[in-house]
Write a protein that holds these residues in place. Structure first.
Motif, PDB file in Angstrom:
ATOM      1  N   GLY A 152     -22.462   8.471  -2.598  1.00 56.62           N
ATOM      2  CA  GLY A 152     -21.773   8.335  -3.875  1.00 56.62           C
ATOM      3  C   GLY A 152     -20.465   7.573  -3.777  1.00 56.62           C
ATOM      4  O   GLY A 152     -19.861   7.247  -4.801  1.00 56.62           O
ATOM      5  N   GLN A 153     -20.009   7.291  -2.557  1.00 55.94           N
ATOM      6  CA  GLN A 153     -18.745   6.586  -2.383  1.00 55.94           C
ATOM      7  C   GLN A 153     -18.941   5.305  -1.571  1.00 55.94           C
ATOM      8  O   GLN A 153     -19.952   5.128  -0.899  1.00 55.94           O
ATOM      9  N   GLY A 154     -17.929   4.456  -1.627  1.00 49.07           N
ATOM     10  CA  GLY A 154     -17.875   3.267  -0.785  1.00 49.07           C
ATOM     11  C   GLY A 154     -16.512   3.178  -0.142  1.00 49.07           C
ATOM     12  O   GLY A 154     -15.547   3.807  -0.604  1.00 49.07           O
ATOM     13  N   VAL A 155     -16.403   2.402   0.926  1.00 50.56           N
ATOM     14  CA  VAL A 155     -15.119   2.230   1.611  1.00 50.56           C
ATOM     15  C   VAL A 155     -14.737   0.751   1.601  1.00 50.56           C
ATOM     16  O   VAL A 155     -15.567  -0.117   1.870  1.00 50.56           O
ATOM     17  N   TRP A 156     -13.477   0.499   1.271  1.00 50.07           N
ATOM     18  CA  TRP A 156     -12.893  -0.834   1.240  1.00 50.07           C
ATOM     19  C   TRP A 156     -11.818  -0.906   2.324  1.00 50.07           C
ATOM     20  O   TRP A 156     -11.045   0.033   2.509  1.00 50.07           O
ATOM     21  N   ARG A 157     -11.737  -2.055   3.013  1.00 52.66           N
ATOM     22  CA  ARG A 157     -10.711  -2.233   4.040  1.00 52.66           C
ATOM     23  C   ARG A 157     -10.211  -3.679   4.029  1.00 52.66           C
ATOM     24  O   ARG A 157     -10.967  -4.609   3.760  1.00 52.66           O
ATOM     25  N   TYR A 158      -8.917  -3.815   4.368  1.00 52.14           N
ATOM     26  CA  TYR A 158      -8.301  -5.145   4.380  1.00 52.14           C
ATOM     27  C   TYR A 158      -7.127  -5.113   5.340  1.00 52.14           C
ATOM     28  O   TYR A 158      -6.242  -4.255   5.231  1.00 52.14           O
ATOM     29  N   ASN A 159      -7.088  -6.039   6.277  1.00 47.09           N
ATOM     30  CA  ASN A 159      -5.998  -6.108   7.243  1.00 47.09           C
ATOM     31  C   ASN A 159      -4.778  -6.793   6.629  1.00 47.09           C
ATOM     32  O   ASN A 159      -4.903  -7.811   5.938  1.00 47.09           O
ATOM     33  N   VAL A 160      -3.594  -6.222   6.914  1.00 46.95           N
ATOM     34  CA  VAL A 160      -2.332  -6.732   6.372  1.00 46.95           C
ATOM     35  C   VAL A 160      -1.267  -6.684   7.467  1.00 46.95           C
ATOM     36  O   VAL A 160      -1.427  -5.983   8.467  1.00 46.95           O
ATOM     37  N   PRO A 161      -0.142  -7.395   7.294  1.00 51.45           N
ATOM     38  CA  PRO A 161       0.983  -7.199   8.203  1.00 51.45           C
ATOM     39  C   PRO A 161       1.488  -5.750   8.111  1.00 51.45           C
ATOM     40  O   PRO A 161       1.513  -5.164   7.021  1.00 51.45           O
ATOM     41  N   ARG A 162       1.881  -5.183   9.238  1.00 54.52           N
ATOM     42  CA  ARG A 162       2.358  -3.797   9.235  1.00 54.52           C
ATOM     43  C   ARG A 162       3.812  -3.735   8.783  1.00 54.52           C
ATOM     44  O   ARG A 162       4.678  -4.330   9.405  1.00 54.52           O
ATOM     45  N   PRO A 163       4.092  -2.997   7.693  1.00 51.02           N
ATOM     46  CA  PRO A 163       5.495  -2.774   7.329  1.00 51.02           C
ATOM     47  C   PRO A 163       6.202  -2.007   8.442  1.00 51.02           C
ATOM     48  O   PRO A 163       5.643  -1.027   8.962  1.00 51.02           O
ATOM     49  N   PRO A 164       7.408  -2.388   8.847  1.00 55.07           N
ATOM     50  CA  PRO A 164       8.072  -1.743   9.979  1.00 55.07           C
ATOM     51  C   PRO A 164       8.221  -0.236   9.835  1.00 55.07           C
ATOM     52  O   PRO A 164       8.179   0.496  10.830  1.00 55.07           O
ATOM     53  N   GLU A 165       8.379   0.246   8.592  1.00 56.65           N
ATOM     54  CA  GLU A 165       8.581   1.687   8.384  1.00 56.65           C
ATOM     55  C   GLU A 165       7.289   2.493   8.442  1.00 56.65           C
ATOM     56  O   GLU A 165       7.331   3.737   8.514  1.00 56.65           O
TER      57      GLU A 165
END
Length: 372
Positions: A177-190
């Motif tokens: 019943g669900q799906g998963v979405w993923r996307y790589n981004v720059p890591r915020p320092p905090e």
């Protein structure tokens, strides 16, 4: 137990092959993908996965390739803290409690280790027939060759052809019943820990650090089983699903711009009743117990499967005792994790006053720490 075959070169198959070689057992591995590539997303490596990596001798290399952190947080969509789950260094004081790691980085560490260990790897090859002859199993391959093995391990994923060869089409993954979405981004320092944000109507979103410079945004929520989103609209669709987020997640959402880099998949799950074997052929990992990502345990449980099989194979016990012991040590543990993961997904889709995803996650992390 002198010679084994592993069918499938994913995390579970590679872990089993490496552990078997460490036990002094000859291993052939066949992988149907000639290129042997993996898609560029990240995985959550918790303490029990790090413990498994330590047994395999690859933990330090994985830590060097990833981003170590301690525990995780649950927050609401406005970034208010709901729960803080500390990390436990169950793999030892020299290893972190948790690790973010890209899938390609883990694949490289495992494939390098397998080749260095002397596993015979054939790419672009799989099986066409497995004939169990009692004292051994004869396997015929797609390249026209055949060979005899003391044990055949099916590690070929949720849609396992080895499982079908053993049990027919009785057990197939079903849509949760669900799906998963993923996307790589720059890591915020905090952002130095895993964070899950609750409050979406039928799911959650979050952030996992992967390296000092990168991390990934994730979303798990109810999706249509039949809708097909155009590939050039994936980034737009992902952002729209995160429209209610504020604070850090809103800033991360706005960086989801390239549809070609969005990884989406519907969530399917399957859990086989015992036993996961027939004769001299046994299943591990997703071929036997494909679960959802709500507890971040898919890779960890596949690794543990391979380590337990190898330990038992190296004991000198007859194959019947090896496989019976494997079921005793793996079945209930995997079942609890499978059910716990599905329960969180059910709570997200069908709200209940008894729902406690953070509490269940904390209890399950205590289960992960138990010896295998």
């Amino acid at each position: 137990m002198n010679k084994t075959l592993v069918i499938g070169g994913g995390i579970g198959g590679l872990s089993a092959a490496l552990a078997l070689r460490k036990a002094g057992i000859a291993v052939d591995l066949v992988e149907i993908n000639r290129e042997w590539t993996v898609y560029h997303v990240g995985i959550v490596v918790q303490g029990n996965a790090l413990r498994a990596m330590s047994v395999l001798g690859i933990a330090e290399k994985c830590v060097a390739a990833g981003f170590p952190y301690e525990g995780l947080e649950f927050r609401d969509l406005d970034n208010h803290l709901l729960a803080d789950i500390p990390g436990d260094r169950i793999a030892g004081p020299h290893l972190p409690a948790d690790l973010g790691l890209t899938r390609p980085a883990l694949h490289k560490v495992l494939t390098d280790a397998v080749r260095e260990a002397g596993v015979s790897v054939r790419l672009g090859v799989t099986f066409t027939d497995i004939a169990d002859r009692g004292a051994s199993a004869t396997v015929t391959f797609t390249d026209g060759t055949s060979s005899e093995y003391d044990l055949v391990i099916g590690a070929d994923g949720a849609y396992s052809k080895v499982r079908t060869a053993l049990f027919g089409n009785t057990y197939e993954p079903t849509f949760t019943g669900q799906g998963v979405w993923r996307y790589n981004v720059p890591r915020p320092p905090e952002m130095t820990r895993a964070v899950m944000y609750a409050g979406l109507e039928t799911g959650k979103c979050g952030f996992i650090p992967l390296t000092p410079d990168t991390g990934y945004v994730l979303l798990v929520q109810a999706e249509s089983a039949t809708e097909r989103i155009p590939e050039d609209k994936l980034a737009e669709s992902f952002r729209a699903r995160l429209a209610r987020c504020t604070g850090p997640m809103a800033r991360l959402r706005d960086q989801i711009t390239d549809s070609s880099l969005v990884v989406y998949r519907p969530l399917h799950a399957v859990f086989l009743p015992a036993p996961w074997y027939k004769g001299r052929v046994v299943l591990l990992g997703d071929a036997a117990h494909a679960t959802t990502p709500h507890l971040g345990q898919g890779a960890a449980q596949a690794m543990e499967d391979g380590i337990v099989i190898a330990e038992l194979c190296g004991s000198g016990a007859p194959v019947e005792e090896v496989l019976a012991g494997y079921m005793r040590r793996r079945y209930e543990r995997c079942k609890l994790i499978y059910e716990g993961s599905l329960q969180i997904g059910e709570w997200e889709q069908h709200h209940s006053p008894d729902a406690d995803p953070a509490g269940l996650t904390a209890r399950m992390r205590a289960l992960f720490a138990q010896e295998i």
